[in-house]
Design an enzyme around this catalytic site. Sequence first.
Site, PDB file in Angstrom:
ATOM      1  N   HIS A  62       0.814  -1.209   0.000  1.00  0.00           N
ATOM      2  CA  HIS A  62       0.000   0.000   0.000  1.00  0.00           C
ATOM      3  C   HIS A  62       0.851   1.265   0.000  1.00  0.00           C
ATOM      4  O   HIS A  62       1.988   1.276   0.489  1.00  0.00           O
ATOM      5  CB  HIS A  62      -0.880   0.036   1.256  1.00  0.00           C
ATOM      6  CG  HIS A  62      -1.800  -1.123   1.381  1.00  0.00           C
ATOM      7  ND1 HIS A  62      -2.358  -1.500   2.576  1.00  0.00           N
ATOM      8  CD2 HIS A  62      -2.245  -2.013   0.463  1.00  0.00           C
ATOM      9  CE1 HIS A  62      -3.115  -2.569   2.396  1.00  0.00           C
ATOM     10  NE2 HIS A  62      -3.064  -2.902   1.113  1.00  0.00           N
ATOM     11  N   LYS A  72       6.284   6.380   6.917  1.00  0.00           N
ATOM     12  CA  LYS A  72       5.818   5.517   8.004  1.00  0.00           C
ATOM     13  C   LYS A  72       6.987   5.025   8.851  1.00  0.00           C
ATOM     14  O   LYS A  72       8.060   4.743   8.320  1.00  0.00           O
ATOM     15  CB  LYS A  72       5.074   4.300   7.438  1.00  0.00           C
ATOM     16  CG  LYS A  72       3.811   4.648   6.691  1.00  0.00           C
ATOM     17  CD  LYS A  72       3.273   3.473   5.914  1.00  0.00           C
ATOM     18  CE  LYS A  72       2.140   3.925   4.994  1.00  0.00           C
ATOM     19  NZ  LYS A  72       1.792   2.905   3.996  1.00  0.00           N
ATOM     20  N   TYR A 132       2.207   1.797  13.748  1.00  0.00           N
ATOM     21  CA  TYR A 132       3.059   2.650  12.926  1.00  0.00           C
ATOM     22  C   TYR A 132       2.578   4.094  12.899  1.00  0.00           C
ATOM     23  O   TYR A 132       1.392   4.361  12.987  1.00  0.00           O
ATOM     24  CB  TYR A 132       3.225   2.091  11.511  1.00  0.00           C
ATOM     25  CG  TYR A 132       1.974   1.711  10.792  1.00  0.00           C
ATOM     26  CD1 TYR A 132       1.291   0.535  11.110  1.00  0.00           C
ATOM     27  CD2 TYR A 132       1.476   2.500   9.760  1.00  0.00           C
ATOM     28  CE1 TYR A 132       0.137   0.179  10.448  1.00  0.00           C
ATOM     29  CE2 TYR A 132       0.333   2.139   9.092  1.00  0.00           C
ATOM     30  CZ  TYR A 132      -0.332   0.972   9.430  1.00  0.00           C
ATOM     31  OH  TYR A 132      -1.473   0.613   8.759  1.00  0.00           O
ATOM     32  N   ASP A 169      -6.648  -6.095  -1.603  1.00  0.00           N
ATOM     33  CA  ASP A 169      -5.276  -6.534  -1.883  1.00  0.00           C
ATOM     34  C   ASP A 169      -5.261  -7.690  -2.891  1.00  0.00           C
ATOM     35  O   ASP A 169      -4.333  -7.819  -3.681  1.00  0.00           O
ATOM     36  CB  ASP A 169      -4.574  -6.927  -0.587  1.00  0.00           C
ATOM     37  CG  ASP A 169      -4.272  -5.700   0.275  1.00  0.00           C
ATOM     38  OD1 ASP A 169      -3.939  -5.890   1.471  1.00  0.00           O
ATOM     39  OD2 ASP A 169      -4.385  -4.572  -0.237  1.00  0.00           O
TER      40      ASP A 169
HETATM   41  C1  LIG Z   1      -5.014   2.770   6.661  1.00  0.00           C
HETATM   42  C2  LIG Z   1      -6.288   3.251   7.314  1.00  0.00           C
HETATM   43  C3  LIG Z   1      -7.461   2.516   7.242  1.00  0.00           C
HETATM   44  N1  LIG Z   1      -8.595   2.980   7.848  1.00  0.00           N
HETATM   45  C4  LIG Z   1      -9.826   2.175   7.775  1.00  0.00           C
HETATM   46  C5  LIG Z   1     -10.277   1.869   6.360  1.00  0.00           C
HETATM   47  C6  LIG Z   1     -10.870   0.498   6.446  1.00  0.00           C
HETATM   48  O1  LIG Z   1     -12.241   0.590   6.783  1.00  0.00           O
HETATM   49  C7  LIG Z   1     -10.132  -0.162   7.605  1.00  0.00           C
HETATM   50  C8  LIG Z   1      -9.078  -1.143   7.160  1.00  0.00           C
HETATM   51  O2  LIG Z   1      -8.257  -0.475   6.211  1.00  0.00           O
HETATM   52  P1  LIG Z   1      -7.236  -1.315   5.315  1.00  0.00           P
HETATM   53  O3  LIG Z   1      -7.888  -2.577   4.861  1.00  0.00           O
HETATM   54  O4  LIG Z   1      -6.687  -0.382   4.284  1.00  0.00           O
HETATM   55  O5  LIG Z   1      -6.107  -1.660   6.390  1.00  0.00           O
HETATM   56  P2  LIG Z   1      -4.722  -2.379   6.032  1.00  0.00           P
HETATM   57  O6  LIG Z   1      -4.902  -3.417   4.988  1.00  0.00           O
HETATM   58  O7  LIG Z   1      -4.126  -2.750   7.335  1.00  0.00           O
HETATM   59  O8  LIG Z   1      -3.893  -1.209   5.354  1.00  0.00           O
HETATM   60  C9  LIG Z   1      -2.747  -0.636   5.971  1.00  0.00           C
HETATM   61  O9  LIG Z   1      -1.735  -1.589   5.932  1.00  0.00           O
HETATM   62  C10 LIG Z   1      -0.576  -1.320   5.154  1.00  0.00           C
HETATM   63  C11 LIG Z   1       0.507  -2.260   5.598  1.00  0.00           C
HETATM   64  C12 LIG Z   1      -0.135   0.091   5.219  1.00  0.00           C
HETATM   65  O10 LIG Z   1       1.045   0.413   5.167  1.00  0.00           O
HETATM   66  C13 LIG Z   1      -1.147   1.140   5.253  1.00  0.00           C
HETATM   67  O11 LIG Z   1      -0.931   1.987   6.374  1.00  0.00           O
HETATM   68  C14 LIG Z   1      -2.535   0.684   5.295  1.00  0.00           C
HETATM   69  O12 LIG Z   1      -2.933   0.608   3.950  1.00  0.00           O
HETATM   70  O13 LIG Z   1      -9.520   0.907   8.345  1.00  0.00           O
HETATM   71  C15 LIG Z   1      -8.620   4.179   8.541  1.00  0.00           C
HETATM   72  O14 LIG Z   1      -9.667   4.590   9.076  1.00  0.00           O
HETATM   73  N2  LIG Z   1      -7.473   4.921   8.622  1.00  0.00           N
HETATM   74  C16 LIG Z   1      -6.304   4.499   8.033  1.00  0.00           C
HETATM   75  O15 LIG Z   1      -5.267   5.207   8.144  1.00  0.00           O
END
Ligand SMILES: Cc1cn([C@H]2C[C@H](O)[C@@H](COP(=O)(O)OP(=O)(O)O[C@H]3O[C@H](C)C(=O)[C@H](O)[C@H]3O)O2)c(=O)[nH]c1=O
Length: 186
Positions: A62, A72, A132, A169
């Site tokens: 991401h 980060k 992070y 993803d």
């Molecule tokens: C990233 C983020 C997500 N969200 C909400 C949006 C979704 O409803 C939920 C899960 O989000 P996501 O599926 O994008 O989470 P990850 O797959 O852990 O994504 C993260 O993991 C990889 C490793 C990264 O480096 C990024 O910081 C980020 O993309 O949290 C938020 O409210 N705020 C945020 O800053």
Amino acid sequence: MKLTETVLPGVYIVEAAVFGDHRGWFMETFSDAKFREQGIDIAFVQDNQSYSAVQGTLRGLHYQLNPKAQTKLVRCTRGVIFDVAVDVRAGSPTYGKWFGIELSAENKKQLLIPKGFAHGFMTLTEDVEVQYKCDEPYAPECDGGILWNDPAIGIEWPLHVTPVLSGKDEMAPLLKDAVLNFTYNH
Ligand SMILES: Cc1cn([C@H]2C[C@H](O)[C@@H](COP(=O)(O)OP(=O)(O)O[C@H]3O[C@H](C)C(=O)[C@H](O)[C@H]3O)O2)c(=O)[nH]c1=O
């Protein structure tokens, strides 16, 4: 606080001093002053934390596009992850190159990943917590992603399993098809 540059210039392994005593230990996980002493000036504005229950969970790759690109500082506070940064800055000598490192509650290492790099991690144990810091707030309108196993990048993920992925993803594009707006500044 020791910062060690990796094969990707700008990506650093961060090792904080750990002060142990009969009760346990203490560490400063981030210090603006200590980063500035080493020429790194970052104004973090958001702390994130994720929990992954199953070994072999993969979150990534991401990034947030400009103007909301994020630096980060990543650490694992429970379990073990393999944390990866990929250079996606047009014109960079290390474009498309990756660096990975084991971060764990035990080794207390952190990875500093600048803007212009995609980030992802694979959990190597169950019950993993990752925390992070980011220097830009969440901006879903700037959300970008690259497929975790893009052969053009060739990340050597440690576990040879079909990872647990989010729907987003699973459907991420290859690097050649990804929406990117980062340029390399010498
Ligand atoms: C990233 C983020 C997500 N969200 C909400 C949006 C979704 O409803 C939920 C899960 O989000 P996501 O599926 O994008 O989470 P990850 O797959 O852990 O994504 C993260 O993991 C990889 C490793 C990264 O480096 C990024 O910081 C980020 O993309 O949290 C938020 O409210 N705020 C945020 O800053």
